[in-house]
Design an enzyme around this catalytic site. Structure first.
Site, PDB file in Angstrom:
ATOM      1  N   THR A   1       0.925  -1.272  -0.283  1.00  0.00           N
ATOM      2  CA  THR A   1      -0.234   0.007  -0.117  1.00  0.00           C
ATOM      3  C   THR A   1       1.353   1.211   0.172  1.00  0.00           C
ATOM      4  O   THR A   1       1.982   1.520  -0.180  1.00  0.00           O
ATOM      5  CB  THR A   1      -0.907  -0.357   1.082  1.00  0.00           C
ATOM      6  OG1 THR A   1       0.136  -0.017   2.600  1.00  0.00           O
ATOM      7  CG2 THR A   1      -1.935  -1.194   1.126  1.00  0.00           C
ATOM      8  N   MET A   2      -0.077   2.524  -0.227  1.00  0.00           N
ATOM      9  CA  MET A   2       0.731   3.912   0.225  1.00  0.00           C
ATOM     10  C   MET A   2       1.716   3.292   1.952  1.00  0.00           C
ATOM     11  O   MET A   2       1.018   2.729   2.741  1.00  0.00           O
ATOM     12  CB  MET A   2      -0.167   5.056  -0.146  1.00  0.00           C
ATOM     13  CG  MET A   2      -0.647   4.385  -1.027  1.00  0.00           C
ATOM     14  SD  MET A   2      -1.357   6.426  -1.322  1.00  0.00           S
ATOM     15  CE  MET A   2      -2.437   6.378   0.107  1.00  0.00           C
TER      16      MET A   2
ATOM     17  N   GLU B   1       7.036   3.107  -9.218  1.00  0.00           N
ATOM     18  CA  GLU B   1       5.655   2.819  -9.416  1.00  0.00           C
ATOM     19  C   GLU B   1       4.819   2.453 -11.327  1.00  0.00           C
ATOM     20  O   GLU B   1       4.500   2.439 -11.698  1.00  0.00           O
ATOM     21  CB  GLU B   1       5.638   4.678 -10.051  1.00  0.00           C
ATOM     22  CG  GLU B   1       6.249   5.763  -8.913  1.00  0.00           C
ATOM     23  CD  GLU B   1       5.059   5.480  -8.015  1.00  0.00           C
ATOM     24  OE1 GLU B   1       3.933   5.103  -7.974  1.00  0.00           O
ATOM     25  OE2 GLU B   1       5.411   6.494  -6.809  1.00  0.00           O
ATOM     26  N   ALA B   2       5.352   0.985 -10.895  1.00  0.00           N
ATOM     27  CA  ALA B   2       5.034   0.032 -11.530  1.00  0.00           C
ATOM     28  C   ALA B   2       3.630  -0.726 -11.844  1.00  0.00           C
ATOM     29  O   ALA B   2       3.507  -0.641 -12.724  1.00  0.00           O
ATOM     30  CB  ALA B   2       5.586  -1.573 -11.529  1.00  0.00           C
TER      31      ALA B   2
END
Length: 204
Positions: A13-14, A85-86
């Site tokens: 998650t973030m 950021e895939a």
């Protein structure tokens, strides 16, 4: 003999430390004299990978039409790629990363969010889970405001959780419930499944 190259996809998650780990791997490999590229897409600070801990490094921006295999050949020979950021990569770009591993014998370390604000897999995430040699959930556990383990990246528009809309919308992760002067105020907040489902953001 050099070990067989691998495509490793690390996800969470973030707030689970994806960019921090990506930067650390890139630093460690480069400091040992290995040749590689740091890639990102739609990072909050443009053509660099940034961590919320304040660490950053220049990176190659992956555009929507970029061929990552051709890029690797042009910049090669390479020992590795680190891809942040895939989740925003196109499925065909994920296949190109697998081809980098198989045909160029370069390791690929990809990092991304597991699900979007709707609770659904990103297209890039889905494809990487399908083609990766190793799938690694990140162990830094982010927490909901209630203290439970955070499992969902909620999109908050003008103070309320939303469940429909464009998959990619730029927003912040800082809490700011002021009324917007123009347009909507969009931010993202980590929630547990229960509070994501009910839209409960806790005390202001």
């Amino acid at each position: 003999m050099r070990p067989v190259a691998l495509l490793r996809f690390s996800f969470g998650t973030m707030g689970s430390g994806k960019s921090t780990v990506a930067l650390q791997i890139h630093h460690n490999l480069a400091s040992r004299g290995l040749r590689g590229l740091l890639l990102t897409r739609l990072d909050r600070d443009g053509t660099q990978v940034t961590s919320r801990l304040g660490v950053a490094a220049p990176a190659v921006e992956v555009t929507a039409d970029a061929d990552l295999f051709d890029l690797s050949v042009a910049r090669g020979p390479l020992d590795y790629l680190v891809c942040d950021e895939a989740q925003f990569y196109a499925p065909e770009q994920c296949d190109q990363l697998a081809r980098v591993v198989d045909e160029l014998d370069a390791d690929v370390y990809a990092f991304g969010l597991i699900t979007d604000f709707r609770g659904l897999l990103f297209e890039g995430t889905k494809r990487l889970l399908e083609v990766a040699d190793e799938r690694v959930p990140l162990q830094v556990e982010a927490r909901c405001w209630c203290g439970a383990r955070a499992t969902h990246n909620a999109r908050v528009v003008n103070g309320g959780v939303v469940y429909e809309g464009e998959v990619v919308v730029v927003g912040d992760t800082e809490r700011d419930d002021d009324e917007p002067l123009f347009g909507d105020v969009v931010r993202y907040e980590l929630l547990c499944r229960r509070h994501y489902r009910t839209g409960n953001l806790g005390a202001p």
